[in-house]
Scaffold this motif. Structure first.
Motif, PDB file in Angstrom:
ATOM      1  N   ASN A  71       0.747  -1.126   0.034  1.00 17.95           N
ATOM      2  CA  ASN A  71      -0.030   0.141  -0.199  1.00 17.95           C
ATOM      3  C   ASN A  71       0.893   1.340  -0.085  1.00 17.95           C
ATOM      4  O   ASN A  71       2.146   1.115   0.532  1.00 17.95           O
ATOM      5  N   ASP A  72       0.263   2.586  -0.575  1.00 18.59           N
ATOM      6  CA  ASP A  72       0.909   3.750  -0.368  1.00 18.59           C
ATOM      7  C   ASP A  72       1.080   4.269   1.106  1.00 18.59           C
ATOM      8  O   ASP A  72       0.188   3.793   1.872  1.00 18.59           O
ATOM      9  N   PRO A  73       2.089   4.742   1.243  1.00 16.79           N
ATOM     10  CA  PRO A  73       2.379   5.348   2.747  1.00 16.79           C
ATOM     11  C   PRO A  73       1.541   6.402   3.238  1.00 16.79           C
ATOM     12  O   PRO A  73       0.878   7.216   2.326  1.00 16.79           O
ATOM     13  N   VAL A  74       0.902   6.361   4.590  1.00 10.83           N
ATOM     14  CA  VAL A  74      -0.086   7.224   5.168  1.00 10.83           C
ATOM     15  C   VAL A  74       0.592   8.043   6.241  1.00 10.83           C
ATOM     16  O   VAL A  74       1.575   7.296   7.029  1.00 10.83           O
ATOM     17  N   GLU A  75       0.104   9.043   6.802  1.00 10.71           N
ATOM     18  CA  GLU A  75       0.583   9.494   8.087  1.00 10.71           C
ATOM     19  C   GLU A  75      -0.174   8.728   9.082  1.00 10.71           C
ATOM     20  O   GLU A  75      -0.835   8.141   9.150  1.00 10.71           O
ATOM     21  N   ALA A 124       4.199   5.846   7.432  1.00  6.53           N
ATOM     22  CA  ALA A 124       4.354   4.441   7.545  1.00  6.53           C
ATOM     23  C   ALA A 124       3.500   3.787   6.543  1.00  6.53           C
ATOM     24  O   ALA A 124       2.523   4.128   5.969  1.00  6.53           O
ATOM     25  N   TYR A 125       3.986   2.715   5.935  1.00  6.76           N
ATOM     26  CA  TYR A 125       3.239   1.588   5.117  1.00  6.76           C
ATOM     27  C   TYR A 125       2.274   0.717   5.854  1.00  6.76           C
ATOM     28  O   TYR A 125       2.458  -0.098   6.779  1.00  6.76           O
ATOM     29  N   PRO A 126       0.918   0.740   5.713  1.00  2.00           N
ATOM     30  CA  PRO A 126      -0.043  -0.126   6.144  1.00  2.00           C
ATOM     31  C   PRO A 126      -0.067  -1.468   5.646  1.00  2.00           C
ATOM     32  O   PRO A 126       0.466  -1.722   4.699  1.00  2.00           O
TER      33      PRO A 126
END
Length: 201
Positions: free
Chosen positions: A2-6, A68-70
């Protein structure tokens, strides 16, 4: 992947000068994510300053997003859920001193729910919770922690300590009094010798 998210929330930020050759600046942060299985976090600089030295922030504070990568969601389940337990994830960025712009005073780390700012020489709180990095030293009356900026803390608490000289990361509480006659009294809540990987709260 997955794309990284805050991450949801920044818990702690440490900014320190590493006594390495060549010298470096280390930015270390811990934050909260919802559910387990996240890959290690990282700090993404804003597109100025460290990333583009031609443009500098007016306050001398470099902004970072804590990402971070979920994990891949299970079938029929979203990536995160309000009922999921919270986990800690960490991130670390090393900047060679030769690449640090002259305006650099500190960092501001952003998450979904909050922002934490740290500057060089920032005064530590006189009471309350702190997160510190430093080397262990044996004092006359009790063990001590000497941080990268030279501050000394006298350590107490029912926690086994590694050998003198070990670099440690301590979460603790500054207290009013200690029988030790040196440094700022600090009661240890948790201590580790390595940077965080991933652990539940």
């Amino acid at each position: 992947m997955n794309d990284p998210v805050e991450v949801l929330e920044v818990k702690q930020v440490i900014i320190s000068r590493r006594k390495s050759n060549p010298p470096q600046i280390e930015i270390y942060a811990t934050g909260l994510v919802s559910g387990e299985g996240w890959a290690k976090g990282f700090l993404e600089p804003a597109l100025y300053g460290v990333a583009d030295p031609v443009i500098s922030p007016s306050d001398g504070i470099q902004d970072y997003r804590f990402l971070a990568y979920p994990p891949e969601p299970a079938a029929g389940k979203s990536v995160s859920n309000a009922a999921d337990p919270l986990y800690l994830v960490d991130a670390c960025t090393i900047i060679p001193m030769k690449d640090v712009p002259p305006w650099f005073k500190g960092v501001r780390v952003h998450a979904v729910k909050n922002t934490v700012e740290r500057t060089f020489g920032q005064k530590k709180p006189e009471k309350g919770m702190v997160f510190l990095k430093g080397a262990l030293k044996q004092g006359v009356e009790c063990p001590l922690l000497v941080t990268d900026d030279g501050e000394v803390y006298s350590l107490s608490g029912q926690v086994a300590l590694p050998p003198e000289g070990t670099i440690v990361y301590i979460e603790g509480e500054i207290i009013d009094y200690s029988y030790c006659m040196a440094g700022i009294p600090l009661r240890i809540i948790s201590i580790r010798t390595e940077k965080l990987t991933l652990s539940t709260l």
